[in-house]
Design a protein around this motif. Structure first.
Motif, PDB file in Angstrom:
ATOM      1  N   UNK A 208       0.817  -1.207   0.000  1.00 52.13           N
ATOM      2  CA  UNK A 208       0.000   0.000   0.000  1.00 52.13           C
ATOM      3  C   UNK A 208       0.851   1.256   0.000  1.00 52.13           C
ATOM      4  N   UNK A 209       1.970   1.210   0.729  1.00 58.37           N
ATOM      5  CA  UNK A 209       2.881   2.349   0.733  1.00 58.37           C
ATOM      6  C   UNK A 209       3.498   2.595  -0.635  1.00 58.37           C
ATOM      7  N   UNK A 210       3.865   1.505  -1.333  1.00 55.80           N
ATOM      8  CA  UNK A 210       4.427   1.648  -2.671  1.00 55.80           C
ATOM      9  C   UNK A 210       3.404   2.216  -3.653  1.00 55.80           C
ATOM     10  N   UNK A 211       2.147   1.779  -3.509  1.00 51.55           N
ATOM     11  CA  UNK A 211       1.095   2.314  -4.373  1.00 51.55           C
ATOM     12  C   UNK A 211       0.857   3.796  -4.079  1.00 51.55           C
ATOM     13  N   UNK A 212       0.910   4.166  -2.795  1.00 56.83           N
ATOM     14  CA  UNK A 212       0.782   5.571  -2.428  1.00 56.83           C
ATOM     15  C   UNK A 212       1.897   6.390  -3.061  1.00 56.83           C
ATOM     16  N   UNK A 213       3.115   5.868  -2.991  1.00 56.05           N
ATOM     17  CA  UNK A 213       4.257   6.547  -3.600  1.00 56.05           C
ATOM     18  C   UNK A 213       4.089   6.666  -5.104  1.00 56.05           C
ATOM     19  N   UNK A 214       3.553   5.619  -5.737  1.00 60.32           N
ATOM     20  CA  UNK A 214       3.352   5.645  -7.184  1.00 60.32           C
ATOM     21  C   UNK A 214       2.340   6.716  -7.581  1.00 60.32           C
ATOM     22  N   UNK A 216       1.519   9.476  -5.890  1.00 59.48           N
ATOM     23  CA  UNK A 216       2.068  10.807  -5.641  1.00 59.48           C
ATOM     24  C   UNK A 216       3.165  11.148  -6.645  1.00 59.48           C
ATOM     25  N   UNK A 217       4.092  10.212  -6.869  1.00 54.11           N
ATOM     26  CA  UNK A 217       5.217  10.480  -7.769  1.00 54.11           C
ATOM     27  C   UNK A 217       4.746  10.713  -9.201  1.00 54.11           C
ATOM     28  N   UNK A 218       3.796   9.901  -9.672  1.00 56.08           N
ATOM     29  CA  UNK A 218       3.315  10.070 -11.043  1.00 56.08           C
ATOM     30  C   UNK A 218       2.571  11.387 -11.212  1.00 56.08           C
ATOM     31  N   UNK A 219       1.782  11.767 -10.202  1.00 56.86           N
ATOM     32  CA  UNK A 219       1.048  13.033 -10.284  1.00 56.86           C
ATOM     33  C   UNK A 219       2.004  14.223 -10.281  1.00 56.86           C
ATOM     34  N   UNK A 235      -3.102   7.250 -13.766  1.00 53.69           N
ATOM     35  CA  UNK A 235      -4.423   6.668 -14.001  1.00 53.69           C
ATOM     36  C   UNK A 235      -4.464   5.184 -13.645  1.00 53.69           C
ATOM     37  N   UNK A 236      -3.341   4.495 -13.794  1.00 51.13           N
ATOM     38  CA  UNK A 236      -3.271   3.076 -13.437  1.00 51.13           C
ATOM     39  C   UNK A 236      -3.105   2.908 -11.930  1.00 51.13           C
ATOM     40  N   UNK A 237      -2.337   3.784 -11.321  1.00 52.81           N
ATOM     41  CA  UNK A 237      -2.016   3.645  -9.889  1.00 52.81           C
ATOM     42  C   UNK A 237      -3.208   3.947  -8.985  1.00 52.81           C
ATOM     43  N   UNK A 243      -8.204   0.083  -4.454  1.00 52.81           N
ATOM     44  CA  UNK A 243      -8.460  -1.341  -4.198  1.00 52.81           C
ATOM     45  C   UNK A 243      -7.700  -1.825  -2.977  1.00 52.81           C
ATOM     46  N   UNK A 244      -6.423  -1.461  -2.894  1.00 58.15           N
ATOM     47  CA  UNK A 244      -5.605  -1.904  -1.763  1.00 58.15           C
ATOM     48  C   UNK A 244      -6.116  -1.296  -0.458  1.00 58.15           C
ATOM     49  N   UNK A 245      -6.499  -0.047  -0.499  1.00 55.04           N
ATOM     50  CA  UNK A 245      -6.973   0.635   0.699  1.00 55.04           C
ATOM     51  C   UNK A 245      -8.247  -0.011   1.237  1.00 55.04           C
ATOM     52  N   UNK A 246      -9.092  -0.517   0.336  1.00 58.53           N
ATOM     53  CA  UNK A 246     -10.364  -1.108   0.748  1.00 58.53           C
ATOM     54  C   UNK A 246     -10.257  -2.580   1.132  1.00 58.53           C
ATOM     55  N   UNK A 247      -9.253  -3.267   0.627  1.00 59.43           N
ATOM     56  CA  UNK A 247      -9.178  -4.718   0.836  1.00 59.43           C
ATOM     57  C   UNK A 247      -8.124  -5.150   1.843  1.00 59.43           C
ATOM     58  N   UNK A 248      -7.103  -4.349   2.093  1.00 53.14           N
ATOM     59  CA  UNK A 248      -6.045  -4.746   3.021  1.00 53.14           C
ATOM     60  C   UNK A 248      -6.578  -4.792   4.448  1.00 53.14           C
TER      61      UNK A 248
END
Length: 479
Positions: A208-214, A216-219, A235-237, A243-248
């Protein structure tokens, strides 16, 4: 969501002397961190010349730093919910100082970029944890401490470019790295004065942290470069992040925080207010150079009175939060920002002294926005989630700076504009600057409207005064 304020066991309470020492140390170390982010702006041309770089290449000295800084701020916020703050600060300041020394001795541009990334990875602990420390350790006087922190940030932001110009002009740009390296001396004092905390339960959602970084970094990369591939990555991240935030089982960012309307409104308000202030700080030097042909030192001196007074007024604003409540101060802050940027819009191209007074009015709102929204968040967030909550608060403030610089930098390319949107401003060659500041005033007014509408509806709720600290605060204000 519960809105309980975090408290400490009695044996972790600080005595008055330790509180004062810790507050002074926080303010001092914040100066190092904030100035490190701003004083390199004036050194960009010298760095480009030293390594023979194109503008698009050397811009990563700032862009890369801000990007890593923004991502790390939310990371450290999350870690602060799990690990002792003094341990996180020890690691962060050590990385900050190590990156500074590496930058001073950097033999090439690649090493220099690595040094800036290392600086950002460590330096992000300082503002991220500086807002958590008052909420956790000074619950009875957090408004005062938030005011000191916010005024320090405003002061250091204004002084940074002046200090960078003086150090880089008298010595060399490499010596800018030695200034933040001194921060390592603060580590033993933080370890002495910050109360001991036990490691709390919880698992770190690395994916989830890596997805958060993705996200922020892409934006941030798209906003600063306009490369469409970064927009595709963003748009992909985003859906993967949701999904990760809701399912983890224990997500990196708890969706319950984002579901709270008070939290969302407070963060959005801070985002818009900080966008207006970053827009001001970004556009003013360009306007002073083009309309008044001022030198770098002259521009710095124009900004310095506002930064100084913001530093002084911000301390009073913190006490005002404790006395009048955060909501009152948020509204006051946006009134000052709106008035200041409207005056700048009206008098763009006029006498510099008139413009300087208008800049001071706008600058006074900067620390008030930071201290009042931070105080409000400390009442909204549950104790066990104030770390990640303040991390998101800092994250959106950093993103707002990138948005302002990119958007208004593009708008300033329309040099042929001669018609002003401000109905009381004169038309002419200065119109593009007048229009930019008029737009910043609209942004501040929108923030004021959203904030007032959200919290006014809560204040009229019959059950509003019965349960939560933040609600009781608003009810007292209403009376």
């Amino acid at each position: 969501m519960s809105t309980s304020t975090s408290t400490l066991p009695q044996n972790n309470e600080l005595n008055e002397q330790s509180r004062k020492q810790l507050i002074r140390l926080l303010a001092l170390i914040l100066i190092f961190a904030v100035m490190n982010g701003t004083m390199f702006n004036v050194a960009i041309p010298d760095i480009s010349e030293t390594f023979g770089l194109m503008p698009s290449q050397v811009s990563w000295v700032m862009t890369g730093y801000v990007m890593v800084y923004a991502i790390a701020s939310v990371m450290y916020g999350k870690l602060a919910d799990m690990y002792p703050i003094r341990n996180l600060l020890t690691i962060g300041i050590a990385l900050f100082a190590a990156g500074s020394l590496l930058g001073f001795f950097a033999p090439n541009y690649t090493t220099l970029l690595a040094a800036r990334v290392l600086q950002a990875m460590g330096g992000a602990t300082i503002p991220a944890l500086s807002f958590i420390i008052p909420a956790r350790f000074f619950p009875s006087e957090k408004g005062k401490v938030f005011g000191i922190i916010a005024s320090t940030v405003a002061f250091a932001s204004g002084v940074g470019p002046i200090a960078g110009g003086m150090i880089g002009g008298v010595l060399e740009w490499r010596y800018l790295f030695l200034f933040p390296a001194v921060s390592v001396l603060a580590i033993p004092f933080f370890r002495k004065w910050i109360p001991h905390e036990e490691t709390r339960g919880g698992r770190l959602d690395i994916f989830g942290g890596l997805l958060t970084a993705s996200v922020v970094a892409s934006l941030l990369s798209y906003v600063t470069t306009l490369n469409p591939w970064f927009l595709i990555l963003f748009a992909v991240s985003v859906p993967l992040f949701i999904w990760r935030m809701k399912t983890a089982e224990d997500p990196f960012i708890n969706p319950a925080i984002l579901a709270d309307a008070s939290f969302r409104t407070t963060v959005l308000t801070s985002f818009l207010g900080t966008s207006a202030m970053f827009g001001l700080i970004f556009v003013i030097p360009i306007m002073l150079r083009e309309l008044y042909d001022m030198s770098t030192l002259g521009i710095g001196l124009m900004l310095f009175p506002g930064a100084m007074l913001a530093g002084i007024f911000g301390r009073y604003g913190g006490r005002l939060v404790d006395e009048k409540g955060s909501r009152f101060v948020v509204r006051l802050a946006f009134i000052l920002i709106t008035a200041g940027v409207f005056f700048i819009s009206t008098f763009a191209g006029a006498l510099p002294v008139v413009l300087a007074l208008a800049i001071v009015v706008a600058y006074l709102g900067f620390p008030l926005v930071q201290s009042s929204t931070a105080g409000l968040l400390s009442s909204i967030l549950p104790a066990e989630k104030n770390g990640v909550g303040f991390g998101l608060f800092n994250l959106f403030n950093f993103i707002s700076g990138a948005f302002s610089s990119a958007i208004f930098g593009a708008v300033l390319d329309w040099q042929s504009v001669t018609y002003t949107l401000n109905p009381v401003a004169a038309h002419g060659d200065h119109a593009i600057f007048s229009n930019v500041f008029f737009s910043l005033g609209i942004v501040a007014l929108i923030a004021l409207f959203i904030f007032s509408r959200t919290f006014r509806s809560q204040e009229t709720d019959p059950s509003f005064t019965k349960h939560e600290p933040a609600q009781r605060e608003a009810a007292a204000e209403a009376r």
